[in-house]
Motif scaffolding. Structure first.
Motif, PDB file in Angstrom:
ATOM      1  N   LEU A 417     -19.460  -5.556   6.211  1.00 47.82           N
ATOM      2  CA  LEU A 417     -18.727  -6.794   5.950  1.00 47.82           C
ATOM      3  C   LEU A 417     -18.041  -7.253   7.222  1.00 47.82           C
ATOM      4  N   VAL A 418     -18.039  -8.561   7.429  1.00 44.32           N
ATOM      5  CA  VAL A 418     -17.274  -9.166   8.513  1.00 44.32           C
ATOM      6  C   VAL A 418     -16.265 -10.105   7.870  1.00 44.32           C
ATOM      7  N   THR A 419     -14.996  -9.807   8.071  1.00 42.53           N
ATOM      8  CA  THR A 419     -13.958 -10.637   7.490  1.00 42.53           C
ATOM      9  C   THR A 419     -13.251 -11.420   8.592  1.00 42.53           C
ATOM     10  N   HIS A 420     -12.189 -12.117   8.223  1.00 41.13           N
ATOM     11  CA  HIS A 420     -11.524 -13.013   9.173  1.00 41.13           C
ATOM     12  C   HIS A 420     -10.020 -12.928   8.938  1.00 41.13           C
ATOM     13  N   VAL A 421      -9.384 -11.983   9.643  1.00 45.79           N
ATOM     14  CA  VAL A 421      -7.929 -11.853   9.619  1.00 45.79           C
ATOM     15  C   VAL A 421      -7.398 -12.536  10.871  1.00 45.79           C
ATOM     16  N   GLU A 422      -6.427 -13.432  10.706  1.00 40.72           N
ATOM     17  CA  GLU A 422      -5.886 -14.182  11.831  1.00 40.72           C
ATOM     18  C   GLU A 422      -4.605 -13.585  12.396  1.00 40.72           C
ATOM     19  N   HIS A 423      -3.822 -12.934  11.540  1.00 45.39           N
ATOM     20  CA  HIS A 423      -2.466 -12.572  11.975  1.00 45.39           C
ATOM     21  C   HIS A 423      -2.007 -11.329  11.241  1.00 45.39           C
ATOM     22  N   VAL A 424      -1.109 -10.580  11.885  1.00 44.50           N
ATOM     23  CA  VAL A 424      -0.620  -9.346  11.264  1.00 44.50           C
ATOM     24  C   VAL A 424       0.071  -9.610   9.931  1.00 44.50           C
ATOM     25  N   SER A 425       0.615 -10.810   9.732  1.00 43.00           N
ATOM     26  CA  SER A 425       1.297 -11.102   8.472  1.00 43.00           C
ATOM     27  C   SER A 425       0.316 -11.176   7.303  1.00 43.00           C
ATOM     28  N   GLU A 426      -0.980 -11.302   7.584  1.00 41.23           N
ATOM     29  CA  GLU A 426      -1.996 -11.308   6.518  1.00 41.23           C
ATOM     30  C   GLU A 426      -2.401  -9.894   6.104  1.00 41.23           C
ATOM     31  N   VAL A 427      -1.977  -8.911   6.873  1.00 33.69           N
ATOM     32  CA  VAL A 427      -2.336  -7.522   6.574  1.00 33.69           C
ATOM     33  C   VAL A 427      -1.276  -6.948   5.640  1.00 33.69           C
ATOM     34  N   THR A 428      -1.623  -6.870   4.369  1.00 33.25           N
ATOM     35  CA  THR A 428      -0.710  -6.443   3.314  1.00 33.25           C
ATOM     36  C   THR A 428      -1.226  -5.158   2.670  1.00 33.25           C
ATOM     37  N   PRO A 429      -0.422  -4.511   1.828  1.00 31.38           N
ATOM     38  CA  PRO A 429      -0.944  -3.336   1.117  1.00 31.38           C
ATOM     39  C   PRO A 429      -2.190  -3.656   0.290  1.00 31.38           C
ATOM     40  N   GLU A 430      -2.260  -4.857  -0.282  1.00 33.80           N
ATOM     41  CA  GLU A 430      -3.441  -5.247  -1.052  1.00 33.80           C
ATOM     42  C   GLU A 430      -4.676  -5.329  -0.156  1.00 33.80           C
ATOM     43  N   PHE A 431      -4.510  -5.877   1.038  1.00 33.16           N
ATOM     44  CA  PHE A 431      -5.614  -5.953   1.988  1.00 33.16           C
ATOM     45  C   PHE A 431      -6.082  -4.550   2.376  1.00 33.16           C
ATOM     46  N   VAL A 432      -5.125  -3.673   2.686  1.00 29.22           N
ATOM     47  CA  VAL A 432      -5.460  -2.307   3.093  1.00 29.22           C
ATOM     48  C   VAL A 432      -6.225  -1.591   1.983  1.00 29.22           C
ATOM     49  N   ALA A 433      -5.791  -1.765   0.734  1.00 34.52           N
ATOM     50  CA  ALA A 433      -6.465  -1.109  -0.394  1.00 34.52           C
ATOM     51  C   ALA A 433      -7.883  -1.641  -0.565  1.00 34.52           C
ATOM     52  N   ALA A 434      -8.068  -2.941  -0.377  1.00 31.89           N
ATOM     53  CA  ALA A 434      -9.400  -3.545  -0.500  1.00 31.89           C
ATOM     54  C   ALA A 434     -10.348  -2.976   0.554  1.00 31.89           C
ATOM     55  N   VAL A 435      -9.862  -2.891   1.789  1.00 38.23           N
ATOM     56  CA  VAL A 435     -10.688  -2.339   2.870  1.00 38.23           C
ATOM     57  C   VAL A 435     -11.023  -0.883   2.588  1.00 38.23           C
ATOM     58  N   ASP A 436     -10.051  -0.141   2.088  1.00 39.72           N
ATOM     59  CA  ASP A 436     -10.273   1.277   1.815  1.00 39.72           C
ATOM     60  C   ASP A 436     -11.347   1.466   0.742  1.00 39.72           C
ATOM     61  N   ARG A 437     -11.349   0.614  -0.271  1.00 41.50           N
ATOM     62  CA  ARG A 437     -12.390   0.723  -1.314  1.00 41.50           C
ATOM     63  C   ARG A 437     -13.782   0.518  -0.708  1.00 41.50           C
ATOM     64  N   LEU A 438     -13.894  -0.406   0.209  1.00 39.88           N
ATOM     65  CA  LEU A 438     -15.190  -0.653   0.854  1.00 39.88           C
ATOM     66  C   LEU A 438     -15.588   0.518   1.744  1.00 39.88           C
ATOM     67  N   ARG A 439     -14.644   1.018   2.513  1.00 39.02           N
ATOM     68  CA  ARG A 439     -14.945   2.092   3.455  1.00 39.02           C
ATOM     69  C   ARG A 439     -15.352   3.384   2.735  1.00 39.02           C
ATOM     70  N   ARG A 440     -14.760   3.618   1.570  1.00 40.52           N
ATOM     71  CA  ARG A 440     -15.104   4.826   0.821  1.00 40.52           C
ATOM     72  C   ARG A 440     -16.527   4.787   0.291  1.00 40.52           C
ATOM     73  N   ARG A 441     -17.138   3.609   0.292  1.00 38.52           N
ATOM     74  CA  ARG A 441     -18.547   3.473  -0.113  1.00 38.52           C
ATOM     75  C   ARG A 441     -19.471   3.383   1.101  1.00 38.52           C
ATOM     76  N   GLY A 442     -18.924   3.733   2.275  1.00 33.40           N
ATOM     77  CA  GLY A 442     -19.751   3.786   3.471  1.00 33.40           C
ATOM     78  C   GLY A 442     -19.962   2.455   4.155  1.00 33.40           C
ATOM     79  N   LEU A 443     -19.188   1.441   3.764  1.00 29.50           N
ATOM     80  CA  LEU A 443     -19.359   0.111   4.324  1.00 29.50           C
ATOM     81  C   LEU A 443     -18.440  -0.083   5.531  1.00 29.50           C
TER      82      LEU A 443
END
Length: 594
Positions: A417-443
């Motif tokens: 996946l290629v996403t588009h984060v612009e700023h550190v203020s967009e990096v929230t616990p919800e974002f981190v959890a979403a990325v972690d779910r993807l990474r745990r599936r090898g993505l």
């Protein structure tokens, strides 16, 4: 600034010989030769006759000489439609040139200072090492590096991420306000389908959920009133502060609340948006509906022509009608035709599934599309372009991550996946959890940053790269904002991108600075900005804009025309920074990046 003042400020005493030779020139050609010879002679003197100059000063003189020779060329006059040589010749003879701006004079002041080995505004710290070597030198060097990093940490601390306790507390309060305004329960808030149903598409609902300034409300009203796409997810609205004047959420608001200049430009072109805003000439690089191809081994597949949230500077703002527009899903017949076309071209090894945002589709349709691409034997990588981890992180469910991961076949096919984060203020616990779910599936998850004015302060983007790597997201590209007519308020000079890469990103640990700065060339694709041989400064316009000739990526493979593009005046950019409280002196080396 009049001619005599300009001569005094820019053509200092050690430039008088060029003035004399140019003043006596019989015609423009003679003036061009005089300037050209002066530039070449000064470069020679700096390198061979004036030993007091440092290696750094000699390098700056070399770069300035290269730019000056390029902008003085007759071919540049013809290609750009403006003669730098004529302007300089006129000024040397005292002929008024009211068309020339302060930004134009500023460019040439810095070019000539650089050419003479006296670059302005750049102070280099002398090394404390001297003749010291061995362990003692290593310890001194280590102390210097500690001091440098202390400065970096202090600069990054200005930008509060969405993971810091104070920010999380503020976000929780904001979420409650948005929920109350939209009548949502906690259960609904966590349901991506409710988020999609509750997309904010008008100024009245936005004002109920977000503290709007008057110009923001007016811009949204004008955009919606003229039929322009506008949409913000409730989740993303909760990232906006109740005190916008603090500037903490400047980048967040700029993503989705259009400036008036953008709205007016879009409205002016009305039903001719495709002709006016198809900057990348997708119409000329689409061999079949739903497919774009600019490179030998990569094709873009666009099965879903909408998003849950509309980014103001979207590349495809001319295609998207509204957030989650009905009928945005491609027909099965068109999709099969597109997949069939890809199947018939075995050179294509990678397919980018984008749109619109493909993850805004339901799991069923998305799985069918992924299966169709995965069944093409020569496709080795499926890349998904999506902003849902940032705008709708609850969409990244465990079931979705599992489904996407099922199309990985190690040694045969990879999925990322290629996403588009612009700023550190967009990096929230919800974002981190979403990325972690993807990474745990090898993505693998990558980030594409668009380097807009709103994220261009010192170490602002460097702070984002550093944080993203802690979240498992790899920096991929830093894009110069496209030189589209409606994008003026988002653009920054290419020199600022180069400065950021060399003076900020370069100081980060290796795995945090691995993204590539690029400029998208219409119809051709990415021009890599790190490589100086990919572009030349060919003119400086009266408003101070540099004009670049971008060479196509395949220039040494097949014959292609280059692309002429106008940049943003550096002085204008620095004045905008000053208006938001930045000290332009901290950016002074920007003039010497080309």
């Amino acid at each position: 600034m009049n001619s005599s003042r300009w001569c005094a400020d820019v053509f200092r005493e050690d430039h008088r010989r060029v003035l004399a030779s140019v003043q006596n020139a019989a015609d423009l050609d003679a003036a061009r030769k005089a300037f050209y010879h002066y530039v070449t002679e000064r470069q020679y003197e700096i390198h061979f006759d004036e030993p007091e100059h440092s290696c750094f000063e000699m390098a700056v003189a070399r770069d300035c000489a290269r730019v000056l020779r390029s902008v003085l060329a007759g071919s540049s006059d013809a290609r750009v439609g403006f003669s730098v040589t004529q302007a300089l010749w006129d000024l040397s003879r005292g002929i008024a040139r009211p068309d020339l701006s302060r930004a134009f004079f500023a460019e040439f002041s810095h070019l000539l200072h650089g050419l003479n080995g006296t670059p302005e505004g750049i102070g280099l710290d002398a090394s404390a090492l001297g003749d010291i070597s061995g362990r003692e030198a290593a310890l001194i060097r280590s102390r210097e590096l500690d001091r440098i990093w202390e400065g970096i940490e202090a600069a990054m601390a200005r930008y509060q991420s969405g993971l810091e306790p104070e920010a999380m507390k503020r976000r929780d309060q904001r979420r409650r306000r948005v929920q109350e305004a939209l009548g949502a329960t906690d259960q609904q808030w966590g349901d991506w389908r409710w988020q999609v149903r509750a997309i904010i598409e008008d100024s009245e609902r936005l004002a109920a959920a977000v503290t709007l300034r008057e110009h923001e409300r007016a811009a949204v009203e004008r955009a919606v009133g003229s039929g322009q796409p506008f949409g913000i997810t409730p989740y993303y609205a909760s990232l906006m502060d109740d005190d916008p004047e603090s500037g903490r959420d400047r980048a967040v608001r700029a993503q989705v609340i259009p400036p008036v200049s953008y709205v007016d430009c879009m409205a002016f072109h009305g039903d001719r948006r495709a002709e006016a805003f198809d900057f990348m000439r997708e119409a000329d690089t689409s061999p079949v509906d739903l497919v774009t191809r600019r490179y030998p081994a990569i094709a873009i597949l666009k099965p879903f022509n909408t998003c849950p949230q509309i980014c103001v500077y979207c590349q495809r703002n001319w295609e998207i009608e509204r957030a989650m527009a009905p009928g945005a899903m491609a027909s099965r017949a068109d999709l099969e035709k597109a997949l069939g076309w890809i199947r018939e071209h075995p050179a294509i090894k990678e397919v980018l599934v984008t749109g619109g945002d493909p993850l805004a589709m339901g799991d069923g349709p998305l799985e069918r599309i992924m299966r169709g691409v995965a069944d093409i034997p020569h496709v080795e990588l499926i890349r998904i372009g999506t902003r849902t981890p940032v705008t709708l992180p609850m969409r990244i469910t465990s079931a979705l991550a599992r489904m996407l991961g099922s199309f990985r076949e190690p040694g045969v096919r990879e999925v990322c996946l290629v996403t588009h984060v612009e700023h550190v203020s967009e990096v929230t616990p919800e974002f981190v959890a979403a990325v972690d779910r993807l990474r745990r599936r090898g993505l693998s998850v990558y980030n594409q940053l668009v380097f807009t004015f709103y994220v261009s302060r010192r170490f602002e983007s460097a702070a984002l790269r550093r944080l993203l790597r802690k979240c498992g997201v790899e920096p991929y590209y830093t894009f110069a904002p496209k030189a589209k007519e409606e994008m003026d308020e988002y653009r920054v000079p290419i020199a600022r991108i180069m400065q950021e890469q060399q003076e900020e990103a370069r100081l980060l640990p290796g795995m945090r600075r691995t993204d590539a700065p690029v400029y998208n060339v219409p119809g051709l694709g990415k021009n890599h900005l790190r490589a100086a041989q990919n572009r030349d400064v060919v003119s400086i316009l009266p408003d101070g804009s540099r004009v670049y000739e971008f060479h196509p990526w395949e220039k040494n493979i097949v014959e292609r025309d280059s692309y002429i593009g106008q940049d943003v005046p550096i002085l204008t950019y620095l004045e905008r920074l000053a208006a938001i409280g930045e000290d332009p002196a901290e950016y002074s080396s920007i003039w010497y990046y080309y």
